[in-house]
Design a protein around this motif. Sequence first.
Motif, PDB file in Angstrom:
ATOM      1  N   ALA A  82     -16.088  33.509 -81.245  1.00  0.00           N
ATOM      2  CA  ALA A  82     -14.694  33.221 -81.566  1.00  0.00           C
ATOM      3  C   ALA A  82     -13.916  32.820 -80.309  1.00  0.00           C
ATOM      4  CB  ALA A  82     -14.049  34.433 -82.229  1.00  0.00           C
ATOM      5  N   GLN A  83     -14.280  33.400 -79.159  1.00  0.00           N
ATOM      6  CA  GLN A  83     -13.611  33.062 -77.905  1.00  0.00           C
ATOM      7  C   GLN A  83     -14.128  31.782 -77.282  1.00  0.00           C
ATOM      8  OE1 GLN A  83     -13.491  37.349 -76.204  1.00  0.00           O
ATOM      9  NE2 GLN A  83     -12.185  36.061 -74.943  1.00  0.00           N
ATOM     10  N   GLY A  84     -15.212  31.248 -77.794  1.00  0.00           N
ATOM     11  CA  GLY A  84     -15.767  30.005 -77.275  1.00  0.00           C
ATOM     12  C   GLY A  84     -17.257  30.123 -77.010  1.00  0.00           C
ATOM     13  N   LYS A  85     -17.783  29.127 -76.339  1.00  0.00           N
ATOM     14  CA  LYS A  85     -19.213  29.068 -76.045  1.00  0.00           C
ATOM     15  C   LYS A  85     -19.562  30.001 -74.888  1.00  0.00           C
ATOM     16  CE  LYS A  85     -19.310  24.185 -77.280  1.00  0.00           C
ATOM     17  NZ  LYS A  85     -19.515  22.827 -76.778  1.00  0.00           N
ATOM     18  N   VAL A  86     -20.816  30.464 -74.902  1.00  0.00           N
ATOM     19  CA  VAL A  86     -21.340  31.231 -73.776  1.00  0.00           C
ATOM     20  C   VAL A  86     -22.701  30.660 -73.399  1.00  0.00           C
ATOM     21  CG1 VAL A  86     -20.089  33.380 -74.185  1.00  0.00           C
ATOM     22  CG2 VAL A  86     -22.296  33.025 -75.280  1.00  0.00           C
ATOM     23  N   TRP A  87     -22.985  30.712 -72.102  1.00  0.00           N
ATOM     24  CA  TRP A  87     -24.210  30.170 -71.544  1.00  0.00           C
ATOM     25  C   TRP A  87     -24.936  31.260 -70.773  1.00  0.00           C
ATOM     26  CZ3 TRP A  87     -19.473  27.887 -71.555  1.00  0.00           C
ATOM     27  CH2 TRP A  87     -19.364  26.631 -72.143  1.00  0.00           C
ATOM     28  N   LEU A  88     -26.246  31.055 -70.559  1.00  0.00           N
ATOM     29  CA  LEU A  88     -26.991  31.934 -69.672  1.00  0.00           C
ATOM     30  C   LEU A  88     -26.547  31.633 -68.249  1.00  0.00           C
ATOM     31  CD1 LEU A  88     -30.592  31.780 -71.186  1.00  0.00           C
ATOM     32  CD2 LEU A  88     -28.956  33.675 -71.295  1.00  0.00           C
ATOM     33  N   GLY A  89     -26.096  32.651 -67.550  1.00  0.00           N
ATOM     34  CA  GLY A  89     -25.568  32.473 -66.205  1.00  0.00           C
ATOM     35  C   GLY A  89     -26.568  31.854 -65.250  1.00  0.00           C
TER      36      GLY A  89
END
Length: 84
Positions: free
Chosen positions: A42-49
């Motif tokens: 809901a807050q947006g996309k997330v990626w593997l750091g």
Amino acid sequence: MAPHIYLVGTTEVGLLLGDLSRQRIYQITVQKDFPAPVAHLAQGKVWLGEQVEQWIAARRVKIAARRRNPAGPTGVLDATTPQQ
């Protein structure tokens, strides 16, 4: 114990890249060569750091090489080559 997963969102991507605006972060994260997000929250996309950091490191190597040889492998400056 569960393995530690290092995730980053757009705010962290911006900080890793040098405190960029949200608009510039969006422009970067939609590029074809940017790592694919692992989730859409809901807050947006997330990626593997780790993937984002590897992408940044690879880009910085390319930029440094271009600055050392602005004419590129052909020896001819083109319109997209930044000049100092």
